[in-house]
Design an enzyme around this catalytic site. Structure first.
Site, short mmCIF file in Angstrom:
data_model
loop_
_atom_site.label_atom_id
_atom_site.label_comp_id
_atom_site.label_asym_id
_atom_site.label_seq_id
_atom_site.Cartn_x
_atom_site.Cartn_y
_atom_site.Cartn_z
N ASN A 145 53.30 -82.33 108.53
CA ASN A 145 53.84 -81.71 107.32
C ASN A 145 54.60 -80.45 107.73
OD1 ASN A 145 54.00 -80.19 104.81
ND2 ASN A 145 52.54 -81.69 104.01
N ASP A 198 64.75 -67.81 101.97
CA ASP A 198 65.87 -68.58 101.44
C ASP A 198 65.41 -69.85 100.70
OD1 ASP A 198 67.22 -66.54 102.62
OD2 ASP A 198 67.81 -67.68 104.37
N SER A 233 66.20 -84.51 77.43
CA SER A 233 65.22 -85.39 76.75
C SER A 233 63.79 -84.87 76.87
CB SER A 233 65.26 -86.81 77.32
OG SER A 233 66.54 -87.32 77.28
N TYR A 286 58.96 -60.12 111.03
CA TYR A 286 60.19 -60.48 110.35
C TYR A 286 60.91 -61.62 111.07
CZ TYR A 286 64.76 -60.32 108.26
OH TYR A 286 65.90 -60.69 107.62
N TYR A 315 57.36 -55.88 107.11
CA TYR A 315 57.71 -57.14 107.79
C TYR A 315 59.14 -57.13 108.32
CZ TYR A 315 53.32 -58.86 106.08
OH TYR A 315 51.98 -59.02 105.84
N ASP A 333 66.96 -72.77 108.32
CA ASP A 333 68.07 -72.11 109.01
C ASP A 333 67.85 -72.42 110.48
OD1 ASP A 333 69.73 -70.42 110.39
OD2 ASP A 333 69.25 -68.63 109.21
N TYR A 337 74.59 -68.68 116.21
CA TYR A 337 73.66 -67.56 116.01
C TYR A 337 72.34 -68.02 115.40
CZ TYR A 337 72.16 -62.85 116.00
OH TYR A 337 71.45 -61.71 116.28
N LYS A 360 64.59 -63.87 105.75
CA LYS A 360 63.97 -64.14 104.44
C LYS A 360 63.76 -65.65 104.30
CE LYS A 360 63.03 -60.40 102.14
NZ LYS A 360 61.62 -60.06 101.98
C1 F6R Z 1 68.94 -61.73 106.47
C2 F6R Z 1 69.58 -62.03 107.75
C3 F6R Z 1 70.58 -61.08 108.26
C4 F6R Z 1 70.13 -60.40 109.56
C5 F6R Z 1 71.14 -59.37 110.07
C6 F6R Z 1 70.74 -58.76 111.41
O1 F6R Z 1 68.01 -62.73 106.14
O2 F6R Z 1 69.29 -63.01 108.39
O3 F6R Z 1 70.95 -60.12 107.30
O4 F6R Z 1 68.89 -59.79 109.35
O5 F6R Z 1 72.41 -59.96 110.23
O6 F6R Z 1 70.53 -59.77 112.33
P1 F6R Z 1 70.21 -59.53 113.87
O7 F6R Z 1 69.04 -58.58 113.92
O8 F6R Z 1 69.88 -60.88 114.40
O9 F6R Z 1 71.44 -58.94 114.48
MG MG Z 2 70.29 -67.06 109.62
MG MG Z 3 69.54 -68.14 105.26
#
Ligand code: F6R
Ligand code: MG
Ligand code: MG
Length: 372
Positions: free
Chosen positions: A105, A234, A243, A229, A355, A12, A91, A232
């Site tokens: 790597n 992803d 086969s 944090y 986290y 991401d 964003y 996630k």
């Molecule tokens: C989940 C994710 C979103 C953000 C949420 C808050 O993996 O990326 O759910 O956690 O949109 O984002 P912020 O804190 O950046 O406003």
């Molecule tokens: Mg994102």
């Molecule tokens: Mg994602």
């Protein structure tokens, strides 16, 4: 014949309108970079797609797993796309590029990787899975069903090439250790581990009788890399088919229904896994529900089999009414869970919440606690 490597590397690196979707300019950069790399012979073929806000680079080459050239190419591609995302003020621009200097790597640097190297069979169909707003252990249930549950995979009973079972490699993400378990003999032990999705995740699967690679999935735990944090993980997963491996229709069977995975809003909630076609590969309601796409491809002489114009071909498997029931179930589960707001079990348990940003909020209350 030489072996072929399939590498699926994702990150991401910025998205449109919060965490919804990868916008066209980032695809353009990835396509240009990988086209150059194809021309100069670093890779043989590629396909760029997205799982929600994650940019997915699917590549074939003959450099083996963990190739510094291929990982370096992915890193440079993500960096170039992140620069563009920063210019556009998209964003979370550069979000998953956790380290500054590339060290040969991308594992442990933020991006997720699923790779497998194999000698091509007469025909080699593969399912390419990519999910958004969840974590690698989201595949535990699916992989168990496909490779170890005879009620899902008829071939485990009917196909003599599969009736010897499969061997699962499981990663303990906390201890950074792996263990191998053989099904069907050790299937209860396997479930004892991988049912704990917070900690254990399936990383590889081999056919037991000849140790032929059958599946590989990403195992990144961003929070364990960054210590906090950062969204996630992803995940992505590659599964070989037909086969002597599960049929396409057996690999997609677990998605006849929805099931619950960790992630969704702020990586902090249980949410229903929703199989979608590429056109719906974007996360909206409560930043989800967690979505998964599945592309069916053929590996052919070191390449993703392509059409007459040279474009890689894929079957957009979940873009099919056969998965409408799972989508409806997902929305019904979503509604039921969201009625509970921030009360467990809709919200993840305290260990997973460690986290997230919740501890920062709880810290504010610390001084106000008195002996009971
Ligand atoms: C989940 C994710 C979103 C953000 C949420 C808050 O993996 O990326 O759910 O956690 O949109 O984002 P912020 O804190 O950046 O406003
Ligand atoms: Mg994102
Ligand atoms: Mg994602």
């Amino acid at each position: 014949m030489a072996k072929t490597t399939v590498s699926l590397i994702k990150a991401d690196i910025g998205s449109l309108a919060g965490h919804i979707v990868v916008p066209p300019p980032l695809f353009n950069i990835a396509n240009e970079k990988l086209e150059d790399a194809k021309r100069s012979g670093v890779i043989n073929s590629f396909l760029v797609f997205n799982a929600g806000d994650d940019l997915e680079l699917l590549m074939t080459h003959d450099r083996g797993e963990n190739s510094p050239e291929v990982h370096g190419l992915a890193w440079e591609t993500f960096k170039a796309a992140a620069d563009k995302a920063k210019k556009l003020k998209l964003y979370g621009a550069g979000q998953d590029l956790l380290k500054d200097a590339f060290s040969g790597n991308v594992r442990g640097m933020g991006p997720g990787v699923a790779e497998m190297e194999f000698k091509e069979r007469g025909s080699d169909p593969i399912v390419v899975f990519a999910a958004d707003k969840t974590e690698p252990a989201a595949f535990n249930y699916m992989l168990y069903k496909v490779f170890a549950d005879p009620f899902n995979t008829a071939g485990l009973v009917i196909d003599p090439k599969m009736s010897g079972g499969f061997e699962f490699e499981v990663l303990d993400a906390l201890q950074n250790k792996t263990v191998r378990l053989k099904t069907p003999e050790e299937s209860y032990h396997l479930i004892a581990l991988i049912g704990t999705t917070e900690r254990y995740m399936v990383s590889k699967i081999w056919r037991a009788e000849d140790k032929e690679i059958a599946a590989a999935s990403s195992t990144t735990k961003l929070s364990l890399i960054a210590g906090q944090y950062v969204g996630k993980d992803d995940p992505v997963c590659l599964v070989r088919s037909q086969s002597g491996f599960p049929a396409m229709g057996e690999i997609t069977m677990p998605f006849l229904h929805s099931y619950l995975v960790a992630g969704w809003m702020r990586g902090s909630h249980w949410g229903p896994f929703m199989p979608v076609g590429l056109k719906d590969s974007k996360c909206t309601v409560f930043d989800g529900p967690p979505r998964i796409v599945a592309l069916g491809i053929q590996i052919s002489n070191g390449m993703i089999a392509s059409d007459d114009e040279g474009h890689p071909m894929f079957a957009d498997i979940f873009a099919d009414p056969a998965f409408d029931m799972a989508r409806r179930e997902a929305l019904e589960l979503a509604a039921a869970l969201r009625r509970m707001g921030e009360f467990e079990p809709a919200r993840l348990g305290p260990e997973a919440m460690e986290y997230t940003t919740l501890p920062l909020v709880l810290k504010k209350l610390e001084a106000r606690f008195k002996e009971a």
